[in-house]
Design an enzyme around this catalytic site. Structure first.
Site, PDB file in Angstrom:
ATOM      1  N   CYS A   1       0.851  -1.185   0.000  1.00  0.00           N
ATOM      2  CA  CYS A   1       0.000   0.000   0.000  1.00  0.00           C
ATOM      3  C   CYS A   1       0.888   1.237   0.000  1.00  0.00           C
ATOM      4  O   CYS A   1       1.980   1.227   0.578  1.00  0.00           O
ATOM      5  CB  CYS A   1      -0.909  -0.013   1.228  1.00  0.00           C
ATOM      6  SG  CYS A   1      -2.131   1.323   1.241  1.00  0.00           S
TER       7      CYS A   1
ATOM      8  N   GLU B   1       1.768  -5.099  -5.068  1.00  0.00           N
ATOM      9  CA  GLU B   1       0.784  -6.153  -4.815  1.00  0.00           C
ATOM     10  C   GLU B   1      -0.411  -6.011  -5.744  1.00  0.00           C
ATOM     11  O   GLU B   1      -0.868  -4.904  -6.029  1.00  0.00           O
ATOM     12  CB  GLU B   1       0.351  -6.075  -3.349  1.00  0.00           C
ATOM     13  CG  GLU B   1      -0.501  -7.217  -2.869  1.00  0.00           C
ATOM     14  CD  GLU B   1      -0.767  -7.135  -1.377  1.00  0.00           C
ATOM     15  OE1 GLU B   1      -1.936  -6.966  -0.987  1.00  0.00           O
ATOM     16  OE2 GLU B   1       0.207  -7.232  -0.601  1.00  0.00           O
TER      17      GLU B   1
END
Length: 314
Positions: free
Chosen positions: A170, A204
């Site tokens: 993130c 990710e």
């Protein structure tokens, strides 16, 4: 890797479009909770709701300590807290310092409350974020802007400690610091750590639209700069994806993706396996030269000094 004015302007335009679309989709039936935060000298309107406790979520403004990220309901309570707060920087190891900025590596297992508060804060500006309380498996890399009063929070990225494929989970930058190259700096820093570990990585998946808009220009610049430094116009050598991956830390499949997007791959290469050692490409030398000239122009964006990374990461 230098951030060029041209690519930063492209990213800024995309960010403006996303924010405009985001506002159009908001309705009065879905109020933002909390409506705004105050951190340091900035009062910032929320983009999305975040699961703060009810008594905080319904406050007009939530006040946040910029050093420990503790949140309170009133300015008076914030002043009282600041007088007692022992922190002047994130609760982790300072692994980078250069040009008035630092990066701290914060372990979610050792600074659980700080990292949970960080996740609640970042959710206000990230639509897809779901991690709030299970922070122990993650490392958080927090970027600060430094002065005589302390290390002021700018943004961060996180990554899972035991992840083999992903070098970033993130990423977020406070809106008051956006359009200054900080997001690009954090992406570059994640790849610097990846290279120091002798491997390649990728953000990710699934990658959000905003994430792709941030990463695609970075991947493109990495390919252009590697090509300028390591290829000759009349060379007949194979174009080796693994060589680019080793030099940049970018996963081979992401390199193939961005070269296809740039129009450098022939049709038979578009379905090439990421593990392919070499592929046939048509280099757009005008694009390479244009980027190289752009990179020489001065700008005010924060530059990554690779030598400033602490020795245990070298």
């Amino acid at each position: 890797m230098e951030i060029t004015q041209k690519n930063q302007e492209e990213l800024d335009s995309a960010m403006t479009l996303i924010q405009k679309e985001m506002k159009q989709h908001k309705t009065s039936e879905i109020p933002l909770l909390p409506k705004a935060i105050r951190i340091g000298k900035y009062e910032i309107k929320s983009w999305y709701s975040s699961p703060f406790p009810t008594e905080y979520a319904h406050a007009p403004v939530v006040f946040i300590c910029e050093f420990c990220l503790k949140y309170v309901r009133t300015y008076e309570l914030l002043v009282q807290h600041i007088g007692k707060c022992p922190l002047y920087h994130p609760p982790g190891n300072e692994i980078y310092r250069s040009n008035g900025h630092s990066v701290f590596e914060v372990d979610g297992a050792l600074a659980k409350t700080y990292c949970q508060n960080l996740c609640l804060l970042s959710k206000l500006f990230i639509d897809h974020k779901t991690l709030y309380y299970d922070v122990e498996p993650f490392l958080f890399y927090v970027l600060t802007q430094n002065d005589e009063n302390g290390h002021h929070f700018v943004g961060y990225f996180s990554k899972e400690k035991n992840s083999v494929n992903w070098n970033l989970s993130c990423i977020a930058t406070l809106p008051c610091y956006q359009k200054s190259g900080y997001g690009r700096f954090l992406i570059a820093f994640s790849y610097l750590l990846t290279r120091r570990m002798g491997t390649t990585g990728s953000p990710e998946r699934p990658l959000s639209r905003m994430g792709l808009l941030a990463y695609a220009p970075y991947w493109r610049e990495a390919v252009l700069e590697w090509t300028k430094k390591h290829r000759k116009r009349d060379s007949n050598d194979k174009f080796t994806v693994n060589a680019i991956a080793s030099a940049t830390g970018i996963r081979p499949s992401d390199i193939i993706f961005i070269m296809d997007h740039m129009g450098w791959l022939s049709s038979e290469n578009r379905d090439s396996s990421p593990s392919s050692r070499s592929i046939e490409v048509t280099i757009n030398w005008h694009e390479v030269d244009e980027h190289w000239e752009q990179s020489k122009k001065p700008n005010a964006f924060l530059k990554l000094d690779e030598l400033a990374l602490q020795t245990f990461y070298r």
